[in-house]
Design a protein around this motif. Structure first.
Motif, short mmCIF file in Angstrom:
data_model
loop_
_atom_site.label_atom_id
_atom_site.label_comp_id
_atom_site.label_asym_id
_atom_site.label_seq_id
_atom_site.Cartn_x
_atom_site.Cartn_y
_atom_site.Cartn_z
N VAL A 55 -0.09 -3.49 8.03
CA VAL A 55 -1.20 -2.71 8.59
C VAL A 55 -0.64 -1.66 9.56
N ARG A 56 -0.91 -0.38 9.26
CA ARG A 56 -0.54 0.69 10.19
C ARG A 56 -1.72 1.63 10.37
N LYS A 57 -2.12 1.78 11.62
CA LYS A 57 -3.26 2.62 12.00
C LYS A 57 -4.53 2.20 11.25
N ALA A 58 -4.70 0.90 11.04
CA ALA A 58 -5.84 0.43 10.25
C ALA A 58 -6.28 -0.98 10.64
N HIS A 59 -5.92 -1.44 11.84
CA HIS A 59 -6.24 -2.83 12.19
C HIS A 59 -7.74 -3.11 12.20
N HIS B 232 -2.44 3.91 7.03
CA HIS B 232 -2.97 5.25 7.29
C HIS B 232 -1.98 6.08 8.11
N HIS B 233 -0.74 5.63 8.15
CA HIS B 233 0.32 6.37 8.83
C HIS B 233 1.05 7.31 7.88
N VAL B 234 1.29 6.83 6.66
CA VAL B 234 2.00 7.64 5.66
C VAL B 234 1.03 8.63 5.03
N ASP B 235 1.41 9.89 4.98
CA ASP B 235 0.56 10.92 4.40
C ASP B 235 0.45 10.77 2.88
N PRO C 209 0.80 -1.24 0.00
CA PRO C 209 0.00 0.00 0.00
C PRO C 209 0.83 1.28 0.00
N VAL C 210 2.03 1.27 0.56
CA VAL C 210 2.84 2.49 0.62
C VAL C 210 3.29 2.93 -0.77
N TYR C 211 3.37 1.98 -1.70
CA TYR C 211 3.82 2.30 -3.07
C TYR C 211 2.62 2.43 -4.00
#
Length: 259
Positions: A133-137, A101-104, A68-70
């Motif tokens: 998963v970051r800030k989206a569990h 949902h951590h990376v802007d 998801p980050v890319y």
């Protein structure tokens, strides 16, 4: 023997000494690496690397997915290609996939659509998934309940709550713990690792990222996985050999392609 369930040994950070790193990992007791992809551009090279693993190193097992980050590098055509490759090649899992949902600047709706499509591919192929998963569990857990993955998977670098952990376990997932566990300041993570059932846990490095405390500020490596094992064993007041045996069995249970 240990299994590193999440190691990006294919990335450029290892180009200069990859064979030596793998040999040292094997010498330290690591018998297998799961190598997750991050984008379609790297799939063929990742598959080729896993096919040509050096004989004095661990076995290498590819997972293919769109991280998801890319998000900006992914195209709809990549999903069709993913379906084709999964049907044609020996892939151990769909991954690394998920929500961040951590990376802007990452469109949450587009992330969600991408994850849903990849969950469908995993379900159709009968494969487990490797989740980022970051800030989206809670959102990911809700998606997994609506789109069940019978083969389960691993919540990589798990950092959620005890309640969320048990929800993943109820859906057939294992939880990945790595280098962050070796830092004394990781009190919440250490509490989770000591309270959860040992049968729920798998080991990982996420190399070259999230390195162990003894190499803080440097490149992470699969050869450091025994340091994660030692900390986990100490937290649970168990012998490292017992923890190694159980976490390896856990990895094999969810990643059947390991044999």
């Amino acid at each position: 023997m240990l299994i590193d369930t999440h190691c990006h040994i294919d990335v450029t950070e290892f180009d200069a000494d990859r064979a030596a790193v793998l040999a040292r990992a094997r010498a330290s007791g690591v018998e297998a690496l799961v190598v997750p992809a991050i984008d379609a551009a790297g799939w063929e090279a990742l598959l080729a690397l896993c096919d040509s693993a050096p004989p004095d190193g661990p076995s290498l097992h590819p997972a293919l997915g769109l991280h998801p980050v890319y998000l900006d590098s992914h195209r709809d055509a990549d999903l069709a290609r993913l379906e084709t490759l999964v049907a044609e090649r020996d892939v151990i899992a769909i991954g690394e996939i998920g929500l961040d949902h951590h990376v802007d600047g990452l469109d949450p709706k587009r992330q969600r659509r991408l994850l849903e499509r990849q969950l469908a591919i995993a379900r159709a192929a009968g494969l487990p998934v490797l989740l980022h998963v970051r800030k989206a569990h809670d959102e990911v857990l809700a998606l997994l309940r609506r789109h069940p993955i019978p083969a389960g998977g691993i919540a990589h670098a798990f950092n959620g709550s005890l309640q969320q952990a048990h929800q993943y376990l109820g859906l057939g997932f294992k939880l990945g713990f790595g280098g962050m566990l070796t830092f004394e300041r990781s009190r919440k993570l250490r509490r989770l690792a000591s309270e959860l059932p040992l049968e729920a846990l798998v080991l990982e490095t996420d190399a070259p990222d999230l390195t162990v405390a003894s190499h803080q500020g440097g490149r992470n490596s699969p050869e450091y996985l025994p340091e994660v094992l030692e900390v986990l064993a100490r937290l649970r007041d168990l012998e490292p050999s017992e923890v190694a045996e159980q976490t390896t069995a856990n990895a094999r249970a969810v990643l059947s392609g390991l044999g």
